[in-house]
Design a protein around this motif. Structure first.
Motif, mmCIF file in Angstrom:
data_model
loop_
_atom_site.group_PDB
_atom_site.id
_atom_site.type_symbol
_atom_site.label_atom_id
_atom_site.label_comp_id
_atom_site.label_asym_id
_atom_site.label_seq_id
_atom_site.Cartn_x
_atom_site.Cartn_y
_atom_site.Cartn_z
ATOM 1 N N VAL A 225 13.735 2.765 8.799
ATOM 2 C CA VAL A 225 12.435 2.116 8.966
ATOM 3 C C VAL A 225 11.374 3.212 9.043
ATOM 4 C CG1 VAL A 225 10.989 0.676 10.438
ATOM 5 C CG2 VAL A 225 13.423 0.137 10.183
ATOM 6 N N LEU A 226 10.437 3.193 8.115
ATOM 7 C CA LEU A 226 9.301 4.114 8.131
ATOM 8 C C LEU A 226 8.072 3.312 8.536
ATOM 9 C CD1 LEU A 226 9.876 6.132 4.816
ATOM 10 C CD2 LEU A 226 10.729 6.654 7.117
ATOM 11 N N LYS A 227 7.528 3.597 9.716
ATOM 12 C CA LYS A 227 6.358 2.869 10.196
ATOM 13 C C LYS A 227 5.111 3.275 9.394
ATOM 14 C CE LYS A 227 8.364 0.618 13.618
ATOM 15 N NZ LYS A 227 7.961 0.854 15.012
ATOM 16 N N ASP A 228 4.012 2.571 9.626
ATOM 17 C CA ASP A 228 2.779 2.771 8.863
ATOM 18 C C ASP A 228 2.339 4.236 8.876
ATOM 19 O OD1 ASP A 228 2.855 0.047 8.627
ATOM 20 O OD2 ASP A 228 1.156 -0.344 9.962
ATOM 21 N N SER B 241 0.803 -1.220 0.000
ATOM 22 C CA SER B 241 0.000 0.000 0.000
ATOM 23 C C SER B 241 0.837 1.271 0.000
ATOM 24 C CB SER B 241 -0.933 0.009 1.224
ATOM 25 O OG SER B 241 -0.175 -0.063 2.420
ATOM 26 N N ALA B 242 2.156 1.125 0.119
ATOM 27 C CA ALA B 242 3.027 2.304 0.118
ATOM 28 C C ALA B 242 3.055 2.947 -1.265
ATOM 29 C CB ALA B 242 4.442 1.916 0.546
ATOM 30 N N ASN C 202 11.420 16.330 -1.252
ATOM 31 C CA ASN C 202 12.716 17.001 -1.058
ATOM 32 C C ASN C 202 13.261 16.852 0.363
ATOM 33 O OD1 ASN C 202 11.062 18.733 -3.186
ATOM 34 N ND2 ASN C 202 13.228 18.961 -3.668
ATOM 35 N N ALA C 203 13.006 15.738 0.999
ATOM 36 C CA ALA C 203 13.527 15.491 2.345
ATOM 37 C C ALA C 203 14.465 14.296 2.320
ATOM 38 C CB ALA C 203 12.384 15.253 3.332
ATOM 39 N N VAL C 204 15.347 14.220 3.313
ATOM 40 C CA VAL C 204 16.288 13.112 3.441
ATOM 41 C C VAL C 204 16.076 12.440 4.791
ATOM 42 C CG1 VAL C 204 18.712 12.451 3.610
ATOM 43 C CG2 VAL C 204 18.015 14.211 1.972
ATOM 44 N N VAL C 205 15.893 11.130 4.759
ATOM 45 C CA VAL C 205 15.873 10.325 5.987
ATOM 46 C C VAL C 205 16.975 9.292 5.827
ATOM 47 C CG1 VAL C 205 14.517 8.927 7.573
ATOM 48 C CG2 VAL C 205 13.375 10.669 6.181
ATOM 49 N N ASP C 206 17.975 9.353 6.687
ATOM 50 C CA ASP C 206 19.177 8.553 6.470
ATOM 51 C C ASP C 206 19.606 7.908 7.778
ATOM 52 O OD1 ASP C 206 21.211 7.442 5.009
ATOM 53 O OD2 ASP C 206 22.296 9.307 4.651
ATOM 54 N N GLY C 207 20.724 7.176 7.728
ATOM 55 C CA GLY C 207 21.284 6.559 8.909
ATOM 56 C C GLY C 207 20.429 5.423 9.428
ATOM 57 N N PHE C 208 20.728 5.003 10.642
ATOM 58 C CA PHE C 208 19.973 3.948 11.315
ATOM 59 C C PHE C 208 18.818 4.635 12.037
ATOM 60 C CE2 PHE C 208 20.680 -0.073 14.127
ATOM 61 C CZ PHE C 208 19.394 -0.496 13.803
ATOM 62 N N THR C 209 17.748 4.915 11.289
ATOM 63 C CA THR C 209 16.671 5.784 11.762
ATOM 64 C C THR C 209 15.330 5.071 11.688
ATOM 65 O OG1 THR C 209 17.829 7.798 11.101
ATOM 66 C CG2 THR C 209 15.442 7.948 11.332
ATOM 67 N N GLU C 210 14.547 5.225 12.747
ATOM 68 C CA GLU C 210 13.179 4.699 12.779
ATOM 69 C C GLU C 210 12.219 5.858 12.963
ATOM 70 O OE1 GLU C 210 10.709 2.363 16.109
ATOM 71 O OE2 GLU C 210 12.289 1.146 15.199
ATOM 72 N N VAL C 211 11.264 5.978 12.055
ATOM 73 C CA VAL C 211 10.272 7.045 12.105
ATOM 74 C C VAL C 211 8.928 6.422 12.442
ATOM 75 C CG1 VAL C 211 9.159 8.941 10.869
ATOM 76 C CG2 VAL C 211 11.557 8.378 10.402
ATOM 77 N N GLY C 212 8.301 6.886 13.529
ATOM 78 C CA GLY C 212 7.077 6.293 14.030
ATOM 79 C C GLY C 212 5.870 6.517 13.140
ATOM 80 N N ALA C 213 4.826 5.771 13.428
ATOM 81 C CA ALA C 213 3.608 5.779 12.611
ATOM 82 C C ALA C 213 3.008 7.176 12.506
ATOM 83 C CB ALA C 213 2.585 4.819 13.202
ATOM 84 N N ASP C 214 2.545 7.483 11.307
ATOM 85 C CA ASP C 214 1.779 8.699 11.020
ATOM 86 C C ASP C 214 2.573 9.997 11.216
ATOM 87 O OD1 ASP C 214 -0.648 7.281 10.369
ATOM 88 O OD2 ASP C 214 -0.908 6.927 12.506
ATOM 89 N N VAL D 213 3.868 7.304 2.335
ATOM 90 C CA VAL D 213 4.013 8.100 1.122
ATOM 91 C C VAL D 213 5.406 8.719 1.119
ATOM 92 C CG1 VAL D 213 3.185 10.070 -0.205
ATOM 93 C CG2 VAL D 213 1.544 8.609 1.011
ATOM 94 N N VAL D 214 6.164 8.482 0.053
ATOM 95 C CA VAL D 214 7.466 9.120 -0.119
ATOM 96 C C VAL D 214 7.384 9.989 -1.360
ATOM 97 C CG1 VAL D 214 9.944 8.795 -0.426
ATOM 98 C CG2 VAL D 214 8.644 7.174 0.974
ATOM 99 N N GLY D 215 7.426 11.299 -1.157
ATOM 100 C CA GLY D 215 7.213 12.235 -2.248
ATOM 101 C C GLY D 215 8.433 12.431 -3.117
ATOM 102 N N PRO D 216 8.283 13.212 -4.177
ATOM 103 C CA PRO D 216 9.349 13.380 -5.165
ATOM 104 C C PRO D 216 10.596 14.029 -4.582
ATOM 105 C CG PRO D 216 7.591 14.981 -5.514
ATOM 106 C CD PRO D 216 7.079 14.004 -4.510
ATOM 107 N N PHE D 217 11.743 13.619 -5.120
ATOM 108 C CA PHE D 217 13.054 14.175 -4.777
ATOM 109 C C PHE D 217 13.427 13.923 -3.312
ATOM 110 C CE2 PHE D 217 11.126 16.878 -8.079
ATOM 111 C CZ PHE D 217 11.930 16.508 -9.146
ATOM 112 N N SER D 218 12.784 12.960 -2.684
ATOM 113 C CA SER D 218 13.154 12.555 -1.332
ATOM 114 C C SER D 218 14.085 11.352 -1.404
ATOM 115 C CB SER D 218 11.909 12.205 -0.506
ATOM 116 O OG SER D 218 11.079 13.340 -0.342
#
Length: 271
Positions: free
Chosen positions: A39-42, A7-8, A49-61, A27-32
């Protein structure tokens, strides 16, 4: 090998590196760009145009706005490329230009952010910070390394917090303030140098704390900061007087706890 939920929605102009874990309805938008150990949770939404890098966990919503850089290596002079983490809780809003760094091995290896926090444009969370829930960092707030911020604290625009400083639960920091020393729970600090100006009564009231309890905390505040003797010795001496008031006891225990920094007071920095 990446794990991407069916569903992503990954924009064709986004980069998701092999190894990333993408939850349902992300949802991962353009140029990101999403790094290989992220890990991107639900329900996470990276607008563009954002960067998520490293050993990173982003919580739901969570919602991440353009130009944010999340999970970058620390700016510590001791950074040596070790594995370290950034963990962000659920339902956080991260606005334009926000930066959050991973931890360092020397500082415990993790930077952590709680649930339901709001980070306004260009605010910065440095390595090894530990943030609670429902915190607001306004525009251009700067947290140095190893800062601890309690639940429901509000930091107004442009304030800067010295490394290893603690900010207690429901504290309020005024705009452009220099936070050089620990700020007690429910404390209100303003200025450069930062001066403790009393209690965040408005915040306490909005949080549903009863008037009688607020009066007790005010009395404890007066007993600690206006009596003769040091702040810590005063707090320790009256601990047993407030065993029936968890909020006042929280202030006492905060002051008596070990810390790398002194306690902000109504007098520190005055001539």
């Amino acid at each position: 090998m990446s794990s991407i939920a069916s569903s992503a929605r990954i924009h064709p102009l986004a980069v998701v590196e092999d190894g990333a874990v993408i939850g349902e309805n992300v949802v991962v938008g353009p140029f990101s760009r999403v790094g290989s150990r992220v890990v991107l949770k639900d329900g996470v939404h990276i607008i563009s145009n954002a960067v998520v890098d490293g050993f990173t966990e982003v919580g739901a919503d969570c919602r991440i706005h353009p130009m944010a850089v999340i999970g970058g290596v620390s700016q510590s002079l001791h950074e040596a490329g070790e594995d370290s983490k950034l963990v962000i809780g659920a339902r956080c809003t991260i606005r334009e230009g926000v930066t959050m760094n991973s931890g360092t091995v020397g500082g415990g290896g993790i930077t952590s952010v709680g649930d339901d926090c709001l980070f306004l444009a260009n605010s910065h969370v440095a390595h090894d910070c530990r943030l609670g829930n429902n915190i607001i960092l306004s525009n251009n707030v700067m947290l140095a390394g190893h800062v601890i911020v309690g639940d429901r604290a509000i930091l107004s625009g442009g304030c800067a917090v010295h490394q290893f400083t603690r900010i207690g639960r429901q504290a309020f920091i005024g705009g452009l303030s220099a936070v050089n020393y620990d700020v007690i729970p429910y404390g209100m600090l303003n200025g450069n140098p930062g001066i403790l100006g009393g209690l965040n009564v408005v915040g306490m009231t909005r949080a549903g704390i009863e008037r009688a309890v607020i009066h007790k905390v005010r009395r404890a505040y007066k007993d600690i900061f206006e009596a003769e003797g040091s702040v810590r010795s005063n707090a320790a001496a009256l601990r047993n007087d407030y065993l029936d008031c968890p909020e006042a006891l929280e202030v006492v225990d905060f002051i008596c706890a070990e810390s790398d920094r002194a306690i902000s007071s109504p007098y520190r920095g005055k001539a």
